[in-house]
Design a protein around this motif. Structure first.
Motif, short mmCIF file in Angstrom:
data_model
loop_
_atom_site.label_atom_id
_atom_site.label_comp_id
_atom_site.label_asym_id
_atom_site.label_seq_id
_atom_site.Cartn_x
_atom_site.Cartn_y
_atom_site.Cartn_z
N LEU A 159 0.83 -1.21 0.00
CA LEU A 159 0.00 0.00 0.00
C LEU A 159 0.86 1.26 0.00
O LEU A 159 0.55 2.22 -0.71
CB LEU A 159 -0.94 -0.02 1.20
CG LEU A 159 -1.95 1.11 1.31
CD1 LEU A 159 -2.89 1.08 0.11
CD2 LEU A 159 -2.74 0.99 2.59
N GLU A 160 1.93 1.26 0.78
CA GLU A 160 2.83 2.42 0.81
C GLU A 160 3.46 2.67 -0.57
O GLU A 160 3.53 3.81 -1.03
CB GLU A 160 3.94 2.21 1.84
CG GLU A 160 3.47 2.17 3.27
CD GLU A 160 3.25 3.55 3.87
OE1 GLU A 160 3.88 4.51 3.39
OE2 GLU A 160 2.44 3.65 4.79
N CYS A 206 -1.77 7.61 4.31
CA CYS A 206 -1.49 6.21 3.98
C CYS A 206 -0.98 5.45 5.19
O CYS A 206 -1.35 4.30 5.39
CB CYS A 206 -0.49 6.13 2.84
SG CYS A 206 -0.11 4.44 2.34
N TRP A 256 0.81 3.96 -2.97
CA TRP A 256 0.44 5.32 -2.60
C TRP A 256 1.51 6.31 -3.08
O TRP A 256 1.18 7.36 -3.63
CB TRP A 256 0.27 5.41 -1.08
CG TRP A 256 -0.42 6.65 -0.62
CD1 TRP A 256 0.10 7.90 -0.51
CD2 TRP A 256 -1.77 6.74 -0.21
NE1 TRP A 256 -0.83 8.77 -0.04
CE2 TRP A 256 -2.00 8.09 0.16
CE3 TRP A 256 -2.81 5.83 -0.07
CZ2 TRP A 256 -3.22 8.54 0.62
CZ3 TRP A 256 -4.03 6.29 0.39
CH2 TRP A 256 -4.22 7.62 0.73
N GLU A 314 0.69 10.30 -3.90
CA GLU A 314 1.45 11.17 -2.99
C GLU A 314 1.40 12.64 -3.41
O GLU A 314 1.47 13.52 -2.56
CB GLU A 314 2.90 10.71 -2.88
CG GLU A 314 3.65 11.42 -1.79
CD GLU A 314 5.07 10.91 -1.64
OE1 GLU A 314 5.66 11.20 -0.61
OE2 GLU A 314 5.57 10.24 -2.56
#
Length: 79
Positions: free
Chosen positions: A47-48, A64, A51, A56
């Motif tokens: 997910l990071e 996030c 994102w 971002e």
């Protein structure tokens, strides 16, 4: 002498390996707490990365972090 088989007679409790009835979670596999922690960490990283690649510029990464930690806690607790 051995007693003849009676099909109407059943054992009170059959010996079945792994017959513990654990509550089923929403994950489609049988897991223990360590498996759920691993899945939570794996999804946190995925997910990071997604994102940072796509969102971002418009939404801060802190959002996030909060969502990923909440998802990890949900997976470990209810998964």
């Amino acid at each position: 002498m051995q007693e003849p088989f009676d099909p109407g007679q059943t054992d009170a409790e059959p010996d079945v390996a792994g017959s513990k009835s654990e509550p089923a979670g929403f994950l489609p596999i049988t897991t223990n707490w360590f498996d759920r922690v691993f899945v939570g960490i794996y999804l946190f990283v995925a997910l990071e990365l997604l994102w940072m690649r796509f969102l971002e510029q418009s939404i801060p990464l802190t959002v996030c972090h909060v969502l990923a930690v909440a998802l990890g806690v949900l997976i470990v607790w209810r998964g």
